[in-house]
Write an enzyme that holds these catalytic residues in place. Sequence first.
Site, PDB file in Angstrom:
ATOM      1  CG  HIS A   1      -2.010  -1.085   1.070  1.00  0.00           C
ATOM      2  ND1 HIS A   1      -2.791  -1.499   2.119  1.00  0.00           N
ATOM      3  CD2 HIS A   1      -2.405  -1.828   0.006  1.00  0.00           C
ATOM      4  CE1 HIS A   1      -3.624  -2.448   1.706  1.00  0.00           C
ATOM      5  NE2 HIS A   1      -3.397  -2.672   0.434  1.00  0.00           N
TER       6      HIS A   1
ATOM      7  CB  CYS B   1       4.362  14.998  -9.203  1.00  0.00           C
ATOM      8  SG  CYS B   1       3.481  16.259 -10.128  1.00  0.00           S
TER       9      CYS B   1
HETATM   10  N1  LIG Z   1       0.276   1.518  10.681  1.00  0.00           N
HETATM   11  C1  LIG Z   1      -0.172   1.700   9.440  1.00  0.00           C
HETATM   12  O1  LIG Z   1       0.581   1.829   8.485  1.00  0.00           O
HETATM   13  C2  LIG Z   1      -1.668   1.658   9.232  1.00  0.00           C
HETATM   14  C3  LIG Z   1      -2.562   2.063  10.222  1.00  0.00           C
HETATM   15  C4  LIG Z   1      -3.944   1.972   9.943  1.00  0.00           C
HETATM   16  C5  LIG Z   1      -4.370   1.447   8.726  1.00  0.00           C
HETATM   17  N2  LIG Z   1      -3.459   1.086   7.803  1.00  0.00           N
HETATM   18  C6  LIG Z   1      -3.863   0.489   6.518  1.00  0.00           C
HETATM   19  O2  LIG Z   1      -5.249   0.468   6.331  1.00  0.00           O
HETATM   20  C7  LIG Z   1      -5.749  -0.784   5.857  1.00  0.00           C
HETATM   21  C8  LIG Z   1      -6.513  -1.505   6.981  1.00  0.00           C
HETATM   22  O3  LIG Z   1      -6.356  -2.890   7.024  1.00  0.00           O
HETATM   23  P1  LIG Z   1      -5.651  -3.723   8.204  1.00  0.00           P
HETATM   24  O4  LIG Z   1      -6.274  -5.083   8.155  1.00  0.00           O
HETATM   25  O5  LIG Z   1      -4.187  -3.613   8.115  1.00  0.00           O
HETATM   26  O6  LIG Z   1      -6.015  -2.984   9.534  1.00  0.00           O
HETATM   27  P2  LIG Z   1      -7.368  -2.887  10.331  1.00  0.00           P
HETATM   28  O7  LIG Z   1      -7.301  -1.580  11.047  1.00  0.00           O
HETATM   29  O8  LIG Z   1      -8.527  -3.166   9.494  1.00  0.00           O
HETATM   30  O9  LIG Z   1      -7.253  -4.122  11.375  1.00  0.00           O
HETATM   31  C9  LIG Z   1      -6.269  -4.194  12.336  1.00  0.00           C
HETATM   32  C10 LIG Z   1      -6.212  -5.615  12.862  1.00  0.00           C
HETATM   33  O10 LIG Z   1      -5.148  -5.676  13.810  1.00  0.00           O
HETATM   34  C11 LIG Z   1      -5.580  -6.411  14.919  1.00  0.00           C
HETATM   35  N3  LIG Z   1      -4.764  -6.008  16.063  1.00  0.00           N
HETATM   36  C12 LIG Z   1      -4.997  -5.012  16.956  1.00  0.00           C
HETATM   37  N4  LIG Z   1      -4.000  -4.970  17.863  1.00  0.00           N
HETATM   38  C13 LIG Z   1      -3.123  -5.953  17.528  1.00  0.00           C
HETATM   39  C14 LIG Z   1      -1.918  -6.415  18.089  1.00  0.00           C
HETATM   40  N5  LIG Z   1      -1.379  -5.846  19.168  1.00  0.00           N
HETATM   41  N6  LIG Z   1      -1.278  -7.450  17.489  1.00  0.00           N
HETATM   42  C15 LIG Z   1      -1.804  -8.051  16.379  1.00  0.00           C
HETATM   43  N7  LIG Z   1      -2.966  -7.657  15.824  1.00  0.00           N
HETATM   44  C16 LIG Z   1      -3.615  -6.616  16.379  1.00  0.00           C
HETATM   45  C17 LIG Z   1      -7.057  -6.114  15.056  1.00  0.00           C
HETATM   46  O11 LIG Z   1      -7.715  -7.140  15.790  1.00  0.00           O
HETATM   47  C18 LIG Z   1      -7.476  -6.079  13.588  1.00  0.00           C
HETATM   48  O12 LIG Z   1      -7.827  -7.384  13.137  1.00  0.00           O
HETATM   49  C19 LIG Z   1      -4.491  -1.498   5.467  1.00  0.00           C
HETATM   50  O13 LIG Z   1      -4.059  -1.058   4.248  1.00  0.00           O
HETATM   51  C20 LIG Z   1      -3.550  -0.985   6.555  1.00  0.00           C
HETATM   52  O14 LIG Z   1      -2.251  -1.284   6.412  1.00  0.00           O
HETATM   53  C21 LIG Z   1      -2.107   1.176   8.033  1.00  0.00           C
HETATM   54 ZN   LIG Z   2       5.263  17.320 -11.141  1.00  0.00          ZN
END
Ligand SMILES: NC(=O)c1ccc[n+]([C@@H]2O[C@H](COP(=O)([O-])OP(=O)(O)OC[C@H]3O[C@@H](n4cnc5c(N)ncnc54)[C@H](O)[C@@H]3O)[C@@H](O)[C@H]2O)c1
Ligand SMILES: [Zn+2]
Length: 255
Positions: free
Chosen positions: A121, A129
């Site tokens: 992602h 840009c």
């Molecule tokens: N840190 C980041 O870069 C970030 C933050 C938020 C969302 N996003 C992006 O948004 C989209 C959302 O999808 P997603 O499925 O990654 O996230 P999500 O927010 O939908 O789900 C997070 C998951 O992590 C679990 N979780 C919570 N605490 C945890 C822990 N301590 N250890 C292990 N698991 C734990 C939850 O139960 C849940 O299933 C993705 O593209 C994601 O990468 C990225």
């Molecule tokens: Zn440009």
Amino acid sequence: MVSERELAAARRLLAAAGSLAALTGAGVSAESGVPTFRGPGGLWRNFRPEELATPEAFARDPRTVWEWYLWRRGLIAATEPNAGHRALAAWEQQHERFTLITQNVDGLHDRAGSRRILKLHGDLWQERCSGCGYQRRNRALAYPALPPPCPDCGAPLRPSVVWFGEPLPRMVWAEAERAVAQADLLLVVGTAAQVYPAAGLVEQARCAIEVNPASTPFSSRVALALTGPAGEVLPALLTGGRDKITTCPPPIPTA
Ligand SMILES: NC(=O)c1ccc[n+]([C@@H]2O[C@H](COP(=O)([O-])OP(=O)(O)OC[C@H]3O[C@@H](n4cnc5c(N)ncnc54)[C@H](O)[C@@H]3O)[C@@H](O)[C@H]2O)c1
Ligand SMILES: [Zn+2]
């Protein structure tokens, strides 16, 4: 809670895996203090991420979208990688046939020391840009004007992340699919497995172990669902040497 019996079964599968892949999501960074989208703290000024992380939102209101990303950059800049990120980085150092695939854009795997990372992602610290394709890495937390203009052509810069409705980077996705197809075992860490196509990788895995304190649509389909936080479970798992080959067992029913 993860039982000793489950941990031992997971260690046996890991030790037997000739090649391993890990797919991480927002949950692996939760213990660092980075909010997940679907957990508490995932909302910002009452916007849902699905309303902000879209090309339509950027076209309509690039300033608000940038403000949200700068807020996220500020949150992330104040955090540190946790024991889960570090366990995955250590695993990469010890095992040649290991591929880390992440949905995260926060850069915490890089900061923990992982070097080969397939970022499905994109990256919050990368900008590109919207007009000419210019790219840069930038750790800025504020800009004199929003959206920041491209230094080459003046068109608005955007965060180099994949928004809802956009395709994944083709090469990265192809490499991730190949890595999962070749892996004896896929570790699925901290993802709600609701965002496709990334979640489809879990369906393609020959054998998978899930690490998540909550259950997901895949919990009943993986060989083992380890119900605990990544920062505790991964260090407990990713230690130890090689074992003789075993085959992926059917799912162990949770108590
Ligand atoms: N840190 C980041 O870069 C970030 C933050 C938020 C969302 N996003 C992006 O948004 C989209 C959302 O999808 P997603 O499925 O990654 O996230 P999500 O927010 O939908 O789900 C997070 C998951 O992590 C679990 N979780 C919570 N605490 C945890 C822990 N301590 N250890 C292990 N698991 C734990 C939850 O139960 C849940 O299933 C993705 O593209 C994601 O990468 C990225
Ligand atoms: Zn440009």
